[in-house]
Scaffold this active site. Structure first.
Site, PDB file in Angstrom:
ATOM      1  N   LYS A  99       0.851  -1.204   0.000  1.00 39.13           N
ATOM      2  CA  LYS A  99       0.000   0.000   0.000  1.00 39.13           C
ATOM      3  C   LYS A  99       0.882   1.248   0.000  1.00 39.13           C
ATOM      4  CE  LYS A  99      -0.324  -0.580   5.024  1.00 39.13           C
ATOM      5  NZ  LYS A  99      -1.124  -1.179   6.101  1.00 39.13           N
TER       6      LYS A  99
ATOM      7  N   ARG B  45     -11.305  -0.819  14.434  1.00 39.43           N
ATOM      8  CA  ARG B  45     -11.020   0.038  13.299  1.00 39.43           C
ATOM      9  C   ARG B  45     -11.737  -0.517  12.069  1.00 39.43           C
ATOM     10  NH1 ARG B  45      -4.820   0.658  11.179  1.00 39.43           N
ATOM     11  NH2 ARG B  45      -5.285  -1.455  10.493  1.00 39.43           N
TER      12      ARG B  45
ATOM     13  N   TYR C 291      14.642  30.512   8.398  1.00 37.96           N
ATOM     14  CA  TYR C 291      13.435  31.237   8.805  1.00 37.96           C
ATOM     15  C   TYR C 291      13.376  31.402  10.321  1.00 37.96           C
ATOM     16  CZ  TYR C 291      11.501  30.668   4.108  1.00 37.96           C
ATOM     17  OH  TYR C 291      11.285  30.729   2.764  1.00 37.96           O
TER      18      TYR C 291
ATOM     19  N   MET D  43      11.157  24.666   2.532  1.00 39.27           N
ATOM     20  CA  MET D  43      10.424  23.837   1.572  1.00 39.27           C
ATOM     21  C   MET D  43      11.370  23.075   0.639  1.00 39.27           C
ATOM     22  SD  MET D  43       7.579  24.933  -1.265  1.00 39.27           S
ATOM     23  CE  MET D  43       6.458  25.671  -0.094  1.00 39.27           C
TER      24      MET D  43
HETATM   25  C1  LIG Z   1      -0.297  -2.047   6.765  1.00 44.97           C
HETATM   26  C2  LIG Z   1      -0.831  -3.373   7.177  1.00 44.97           C
HETATM   27  C3  LIG Z   1       0.011  -4.496   7.253  1.00 44.97           C
HETATM   28  C4  LIG Z   1       1.505  -4.394   7.130  1.00 44.97           C
HETATM   29  O1  LIG Z   1       2.003  -3.938   8.364  1.00 44.97           O
HETATM   30  P1  LIG Z   1       3.567  -3.682   8.599  1.00 44.97           P
HETATM   31  O2  LIG Z   1       3.630  -3.311  10.043  1.00 44.97           O
HETATM   32  O3  LIG Z   1       3.950  -2.576   7.695  1.00 44.97           O
HETATM   33  O4  LIG Z   1       4.275  -4.945   8.296  1.00 44.97           O
HETATM   34  C5  LIG Z   1      -0.560  -5.729   7.508  1.00 44.97           C
HETATM   35  N1  LIG Z   1      -1.899  -5.846   7.698  1.00 44.97           N
HETATM   36  C6  LIG Z   1      -2.731  -4.786   7.664  1.00 44.97           C
HETATM   37  C7  LIG Z   1      -4.178  -4.987   7.909  1.00 44.97           C
HETATM   38  C8  LIG Z   1      -2.230  -3.520   7.416  1.00 44.97           C
HETATM   39  O5  LIG Z   1      -3.050  -2.463   7.404  1.00 44.97           O
END
Ligand SMILES: *Cc1c(COP(=O)(O)O)cnc(C)c1O
Length: 378
Positions: free
Chosen positions: A51, A149, A270, A318
């Protein structure tokens, strides 16, 4: 353990020189990390969580490298990421973690993506879609064992035992997500494991997935059938309580645009947030927070120049960062400074910015050129 080799000026293509900073991603190290993670659980398969553009490393290059290493199952968060992943991986199994948002079912089907269903509503909607399609549409079922969640509460998941809805919704994987995997002694890990074991027992014959990167290091009972590492693939430490067993993946370097000497009492940047107590040599790097280097590391982060640790002075701009290079006498215009790499691993940079390495990786900018190392190139 060897980090990504730095690329000398002579090897750079012209497009690598159009921006003062460069991100190098070691694809061979990602593949090696995937093998190392899988080797922790020889009886489980190892998927890859890619992701957020493969944790900032670039999905289009990372996904095929993992496929070539033998990875067959991938997880993304969003439908859009699933579509990109499908373009890179025509034959892979791809799960969309954020599940079935209203109206997205047909697009998921069109791209052969599997939603991770997280509620009775999503289950029913997906089953109805499969019925109208006249074929089985595989999906995963997310069970919530503590995050509150995403996912079905444990009692609801237990109540679905033997319910034909599970088959109609094509449930091919049961999964849950750890709350505190990186805190190996936290009792919540055992509670989640026990709850997930009960859910799996209620749904015999469906494979299970429990462990993220750190979860893999919680040992055998955490492994189940499919590992879901993300962060550790990209060089993050899945075992914060001990040395990082992963190979480093990311190197972020920026060129020095100017060097100057300031006398005692002068300030820089800055709002004049740093003031020289004595004469110092300052170097201005051609990179800033717009490149994904966190402004929160102002006055706290550092860079490596010729192996010397050079503190970041004042507020990060920046497009520019000011370093104290008094201890790196070789630093001149054009010298490369390392902001991520070698002793400055992503976990260290995250701490300097008051955050975690995950946020450093996923925040990596898109402005500079990415250089990919495959293990075959120089
Ligand atoms: C992001 C995620 C992972 C991977 O987790 P890491 O800690 O990056 O290895 C696995 N399962 C779910 C549901 C996630 O959201």
């Amino acid at each position: 353990m060897r980090g990504p080799r730095s690329v000398s000026q002579g090897d750079l293509a012209i497009q690598d020189l159009t921006h003062g900073a460069r991100l190098t991603v070691d694809l061979a190290a990602i593949a090696e990390n995937w093998r190392r993670l899988g080797a922790q659980a020889p009886d489980a398969a190892c998927a890859a969580v890619v992701k957020a553009d493969a944790y900032g490393c670039g999905l289009a290059r990372v996904a095929p490298a993992l496929w070539a290493a033998g990875c067959r199952t991938f997880f993304v968060a969003h439908l859009s990421e699933g579509i990109s992943a499908r373009a890179a991986l025509p034959e892979a199994t791809i799960y969309v973690l954020n599940g079935l948002l209203p109206g997205l079912g047909p697009a998921l089907v069109a791209h052969d993506l599997r939603p991770v269903l997280g509620s009775g509503e999503e289950l029913a909607e997906w089953a109805a879609l499969a019925e109208s399609a006249g074929r089985r549409l595989p999906a995963a079922l997310h069970v919530d064992t503590g995050m509150n969640r995403l996912g079905l509460p444990v009692p609801e998941a237990l109540a679905l035992a033997g319910d034909p809805l599970i088959a109609r919704a094509g449930i091919a994987l049961l999964m849950t997500h750890l709350v505190s995997a990186e805190l190996s002694g936290d009792p919540i890990n055992a509670r989640q494991a026990a709850d997930f074991a009960r859910v799996r027992a209620a749904h015999p014959g469906i494979p299970g997935s429990f462990a993220n990167s750190s979860g893999i290091y919680l040992g055998g009972p955490a492994h189940h059938d499919l590992l879901r590492p993300g962060y550790a693939l990209f060089g993050g430490n899945p075992t914060p309580w001990k040395a990082n067993p992963m190979r480093p993946v990311v190197r972020l370097e920026a060129q020095i645009a100017q060097v100057r000497t300031v006398s005692a009492g002068e300030t820089c940047g800055y709002n004049a947030r740093w003031r020289a107590a004595e004469p110092r040599r300052l170097a201005t790097l051609s990179m800033g927070y717009a490149d994904g280097y966190p402004r929160a590391a102002s006055g706290r982060g550092m860079a490596l120049v010729d192996g010397a640790r050079c503190p970041i002075l004042g507020l990060i701009s920046m497009d520019l960062i000011i370093l104290d290079v008094t201890d790196a006498p070789g630093a001149v215009r054009g010298t490369s400074a390392t902001l991520i790499g070698d002793a400055l691993d992503v976990d260290t940079v995250g701490r300097a910015a008051g955050t975690i390495g995950y946020e450093i990786l996923t925040g990596l900018g898109s402005r500079y050129v990415r250089h990919y190392m495959t293990g075959h190139d120089a």
